[in-house]
Design an enzyme around this catalytic site. Sequence first.
Site, PDB file in Angstrom:
ATOM      1  N   SER A  63       0.825  -1.194   0.000  1.00 30.41           N
ATOM      2  CA  SER A  63       0.000   0.000   0.000  1.00 30.41           C
ATOM      3  C   SER A  63       0.871   1.261   0.000  1.00 30.41           C
ATOM      4  CB  SER A  63      -0.952  -0.031   1.203  1.00 30.41           C
ATOM      5  OG  SER A  63      -1.986   0.912   1.042  1.00 30.41           O
ATOM      6  N   HIS A  64       0.265   2.386   0.265  1.00 34.84           N
ATOM      7  CA  HIS A  64       0.876   3.706   0.095  1.00 34.84           C
ATOM      8  C   HIS A  64       2.046   3.958   1.045  1.00 34.84           C
ATOM      9  CE1 HIS A  64      -0.939   5.259   3.832  1.00 34.84           C
ATOM     10  NE2 HIS A  64      -1.952   4.461   3.517  1.00 34.84           N
ATOM     11  N   ASP A  65       2.980   4.769   0.581  1.00 34.84           N
ATOM     12  CA  ASP A  65       4.076   5.304   1.406  1.00 34.84           C
ATOM     13  C   ASP A  65       4.931   4.218   2.043  1.00 34.84           C
ATOM     14  OD1 ASP A  65       3.398   8.183   1.131  1.00 34.84           O
ATOM     15  OD2 ASP A  65       1.568   7.569   2.153  1.00 34.84           O
TER      16      ASP A  65
END
Length: 229
Positions: free
Chosen positions: A139-141
């Site tokens: 997922s993100h980051d």
Amino acid sequence: MKQLIGVYGASGFGRQVMPLIKSQYPYLDKSSFVFIDDSKVTDNLNGHEVLNFSEFLNYLSAEKSVTIAIADSKVREILADKLRRNNIPLIAVEASTVIKLDEETIELGEGSILCNNVCLKVDIKIGKFFHANTYSYISHDCVIGDYVTFAPRVSCNGNIHIHDHVYIGTGAIIKQGIPGKPLIIGRGAIIGMGAVVTKDVPAGAVVVKNPAQPLVKSFKREENSVKIA
């Protein structure tokens, strides 16, 4: 002379990677794809020639390239260095079913293998020779180091930093970190199958269970019984 593409590793994972890399080069015939196995026990596997590394180097071909399909990250690193020394290009493998939600925000290092239905979301940085097996997602980051291995169905949620040579087992779930304080998995750590990681994992640690905790091996002491006549 033909193009020759080698899958370095003839075990289970290598056999799974072979169909993926063949689909990337549909204009090549089957004979252009070979397995490389330095301890080979057969000359043919699933209809493909099996060569040791010396045979691969000496094979008459105008253009050679290799992907490394070996789960052991330390071995992957050794083989990558050997291939570079011999000026053999290292190629990435990506299944046609891989999903990248925003490819412009995803940085992926050389030599990666992304299997079927892997999902990379947004704002992700991944190092070299990353392996992600079927149905894993990131997922993100997230920031992932070099030579990291995801077994099938790894759930890597947002704001997670994974250092080099980490292995994450099938079905493991890593809890989302927070902006400015990512959840960190240290270099060389091993996350066991089905583990649920809710906090940082130190370098070199082995964690299992839900919630994840250090693996403690128990040793049973065997007593010698002495009979007195």
